[in-house]
Scaffold this motif. Structure first.
Motif, PDB file in Angstrom:
ATOM      1  N   ASP A  89       0.826  -1.204   0.000  1.00  0.00           N
ATOM      2  CA  ASP A  89       0.000   0.000   0.000  1.00  0.00           C
ATOM      3  C   ASP A  89       0.866   1.263   0.000  1.00  0.00           C
ATOM      4  N   TRP A  90       1.938   1.237   0.754  1.00  0.00           N
ATOM      5  CA  TRP A  90       2.848   2.375   0.836  1.00  0.00           C
ATOM      6  C   TRP A  90       3.490   2.676  -0.516  1.00  0.00           C
ATOM      7  N   LEU A  91       3.790   1.643  -1.279  1.00  0.00           N
ATOM      8  CA  LEU A  91       4.436   1.842  -2.573  1.00  0.00           C
ATOM      9  C   LEU A  91       3.424   2.262  -3.645  1.00  0.00           C
ATOM     10  N   LYS A  92       2.201   1.734  -3.533  1.00  0.00           N
ATOM     11  CA  LYS A  92       1.122   2.162  -4.441  1.00  0.00           C
ATOM     12  C   LYS A  92       0.912   3.664  -4.305  1.00  0.00           C
ATOM     13  N   LYS A  93       0.908   4.136  -3.059  1.00  0.00           N
ATOM     14  CA  LYS A  93       0.702   5.562  -2.797  1.00  0.00           C
ATOM     15  C   LYS A  93       1.809   6.395  -3.448  1.00  0.00           C
ATOM     16  N   LYS A  94       3.037   5.935  -3.328  1.00  0.00           N
ATOM     17  CA  LYS A  94       4.159   6.660  -3.934  1.00  0.00           C
ATOM     18  C   LYS A  94       4.046   6.684  -5.454  1.00  0.00           C
ATOM     19  N   LEU A  95       3.623   5.576  -6.044  1.00  0.00           N
ATOM     20  CA  LEU A  95       3.450   5.526  -7.495  1.00  0.00           C
ATOM     21  C   LEU A  95       2.327   6.471  -7.927  1.00  0.00           C
ATOM     22  N   GLU A  96       1.244   6.505  -7.168  1.00  0.00           N
ATOM     23  CA  GLU A  96       0.148   7.431  -7.476  1.00  0.00           C
ATOM     24  C   GLU A  96       0.623   8.878  -7.399  1.00  0.00           C
ATOM     25  N   GLU A  97       1.413   9.193  -6.375  1.00  0.00           N
ATOM     26  CA  GLU A  97       1.956  10.551  -6.244  1.00  0.00           C
ATOM     27  C   GLU A  97       2.846  10.891  -7.438  1.00  0.00           C
ATOM     28  N   LEU A  98       3.641   9.917  -7.867  1.00  0.00           N
ATOM     29  CA  LEU A  98       4.512  10.113  -9.027  1.00  0.00           C
ATOM     30  C   LEU A  98       3.686  10.366 -10.284  1.00  0.00           C
ATOM     31  N   CYS A  99       2.603   9.626 -10.453  1.00  0.00           N
ATOM     32  CA  CYS A  99       1.715   9.811 -11.614  1.00  0.00           C
ATOM     33  C   CYS A  99       1.099  11.208 -11.605  1.00  0.00           C
ATOM     34  N   VAL A 100       0.673  11.664 -10.434  1.00  0.00           N
ATOM     35  CA  VAL A 100       0.090  13.007 -10.318  1.00  0.00           C
ATOM     36  C   VAL A 100       1.139  14.058 -10.684  1.00  0.00           C
ATOM     37  N   LYS A 101       2.360  13.887 -10.177  1.00  0.00           N
ATOM     38  CA  LYS A 101       3.437  14.830 -10.499  1.00  0.00           C
ATOM     39  C   LYS A 101       3.711  14.849 -11.999  1.00  0.00           C
ATOM     40  N   LYS A 102       3.733  13.667 -12.602  1.00  0.00           N
ATOM     41  CA  LYS A 102       4.004  13.576 -14.038  1.00  0.00           C
ATOM     42  C   LYS A 102       2.907  14.282 -14.833  1.00  0.00           C
ATOM     43  N   LYS A 103       1.647  14.073 -14.455  1.00  0.00           N
ATOM     44  CA  LYS A 103       0.534  14.731 -15.158  1.00  0.00           C
ATOM     45  C   LYS A 103       0.607  16.244 -14.990  1.00  0.00           C
ATOM     46  N   LYS A 104       0.904  16.698 -13.770  1.00  0.00           N
ATOM     47  CA  LYS A 104       1.035  18.132 -13.526  1.00  0.00           C
ATOM     48  C   LYS A 104       2.184  18.701 -14.356  1.00  0.00           C
ATOM     49  N   MET A 105       3.291  17.961 -14.385  1.00  0.00           N
ATOM     50  CA  MET A 105       4.451  18.413 -15.128  1.00  0.00           C
ATOM     51  C   MET A 105       4.141  18.513 -16.619  1.00  0.00           C
ATOM     52  N   GLU A 106       3.421  17.519 -17.149  1.00  0.00           N
ATOM     53  CA  GLU A 106       3.062  17.542 -18.566  1.00  0.00           C
ATOM     54  C   GLU A 106       2.113  18.693 -18.858  1.00  0.00           C
ATOM     55  N   ALA A 107       1.136  18.927 -17.971  1.00  0.00           N
ATOM     56  CA  ALA A 107       0.204  20.046 -18.147  1.00  0.00           C
ATOM     57  C   ALA A 107       0.946  21.377 -18.062  1.00  0.00           C
ATOM     58  N   ARG A 108       1.862  21.460 -17.123  1.00  0.00           N
ATOM     59  CA  ARG A 108       2.650  22.682 -16.972  1.00  0.00           C
ATOM     60  C   ARG A 108       3.516  22.913 -18.210  1.00  0.00           C
ATOM     61  N   GLY A 109       4.072  21.843 -18.747  1.00  0.00           N
ATOM     62  CA  GLY A 109       4.887  21.958 -19.960  1.00  0.00           C
ATOM     63  C   GLY A 109       4.059  22.455 -21.133  1.00  0.00           C
ATOM     64  N   ALA A 110       2.840  21.937 -21.272  1.00  0.00           N
ATOM     65  CA  ALA A 110       1.953  22.382 -22.347  1.00  0.00           C
ATOM     66  C   ALA A 110       1.612  23.864 -22.160  1.00  0.00           C
ATOM     67  N   ARG A 111       1.328  24.256 -20.933  1.00  0.00           N
ATOM     68  CA  ARG A 111       1.011  25.665 -20.653  1.00  0.00           C
ATOM     69  C   ARG A 111       2.216  26.553 -20.952  1.00  0.00           C
ATOM     70  N   MET A 112       3.400  26.114 -20.589  1.00  0.00           N
ATOM     71  CA  MET A 112       4.609  26.892 -20.856  1.00  0.00           C
ATOM     72  C   MET A 112       4.837  27.045 -22.361  1.00  0.00           C
ATOM     73  N   ARG A 113       4.599  25.979 -23.119  1.00  0.00           N
ATOM     74  CA  ARG A 113       4.742  26.073 -24.583  1.00  0.00           C
ATOM     75  C   ARG A 113       3.726  27.057 -25.157  1.00  0.00           C
ATOM     76  N   GLU A 114       2.490  27.023 -24.638  1.00  0.00           N
ATOM     77  CA  GLU A 114       1.455  27.949 -25.104  1.00  0.00           C
ATOM     78  C   GLU A 114       1.829  29.384 -24.772  1.00  0.00           C
ATOM     79  N   LEU A 115       2.314  29.626 -23.552  1.00  0.00           N
ATOM     80  CA  LEU A 115       2.738  30.968 -23.175  1.00  0.00           C
ATOM     81  C   LEU A 115       3.893  31.444 -24.048  1.00  0.00           C
ATOM     82  N   ASP A 116       4.831  30.554 -24.315  1.00  0.00           N
ATOM     83  CA  ASP A 116       5.964  30.903 -25.176  1.00  0.00           C
ATOM     84  C   ASP A 116       5.470  31.273 -26.575  1.00  0.00           C
ATOM     85  N   ARG A 117       4.523  30.507 -27.109  1.00  0.00           N
ATOM     86  CA  ARG A 117       3.957  30.800 -28.428  1.00  0.00           C
ATOM     87  C   ARG A 117       3.285  32.170 -28.414  1.00  0.00           C
ATOM     88  N   MET A 118       2.552  32.468 -27.338  1.00  0.00           N
ATOM     89  CA  MET A 118       1.869  33.752 -27.229  1.00  0.00           C
ATOM     90  C   MET A 118       2.867  34.910 -27.146  1.00  0.00           C
TER      91      MET A 118
END
Length: 153
Positions: A89-118
């Motif tokens: 259970d402890w490791l599942k939680k860490k993997l879930e946290e990692l997935c959330v970080k990865k999704k946030k990072m990807e969303a942030r990267g997309a937003r940064m690319r959009e801002l750069d384009r603007m």
């Protein structure tokens, strides 16, 4: 306990000396990890422990270093290890946290690319406006200039 094959016994698992500290730490922080672990065969136990250590190494990677396939593999490895009796259970939680970080990072990267384009687009517009301003200034200078005698006559 040191075994003749270059391994050390830690909670019933034979691990290489280089892995002893990691395995001990797992059992110190999460003593429930292998309480219901079923296999008795030492080779099978070692293989599952190696899978667990590889899984932890994967989860230790930075979000940008992981592919979606590696995350899916990690999720499947957790399921497999749970099926044989590990409590992760402890490791599942860490993997879930990692997935959330990865999704946030990807969303942030997309937003940064959009801002750069603007920003690039706004710079282009600004350069056009500066050019127009320069033309207006030049025409204003011409319009406000005094006419010379030769211009009038």
């Amino acid at each position: 306990m040191w075994n003749g094959d270059g391994t050390v016994d830690v909670n019933g698992f034979r691990v290489f000396y280089s892995e002893v500290e990691c395995v001990r730490r797992i059992f110190e922080k999460h003593p429930e990890t292998a309480m219901n672990f079923g296999p008795k065969n030492q080779l099978v136990k070692n293989a599952y422990m190696n899978n667990l250590l590889d899984l932890i190494a994967t989860i230790c990677l930075a979000p940008q270093e992981l592919t979606v396939e590696e995350i899916v593999d990690a999720e499947n490895t957790i399921l497999e290890l749970v099926e044989v009796g590990f409590n992760l259970d402890w490791l599942k939680k860490k993997l879930e946290e990692l997935c959330v970080k990865k999704k946030k990072m990807e969303a942030r990267g997309a937003r940064m690319r959009e801002l750069d384009r603007m920003i690039v687009e706004q710079r282009r517009v600004l350069l056009e406006l500066e050019g127009e301003l320069k033309n207006e200034e030049n025409e204003a200078v011409c319009d406000s200039a005094r006419l010379g005698f030769e211009d009038v006559v």
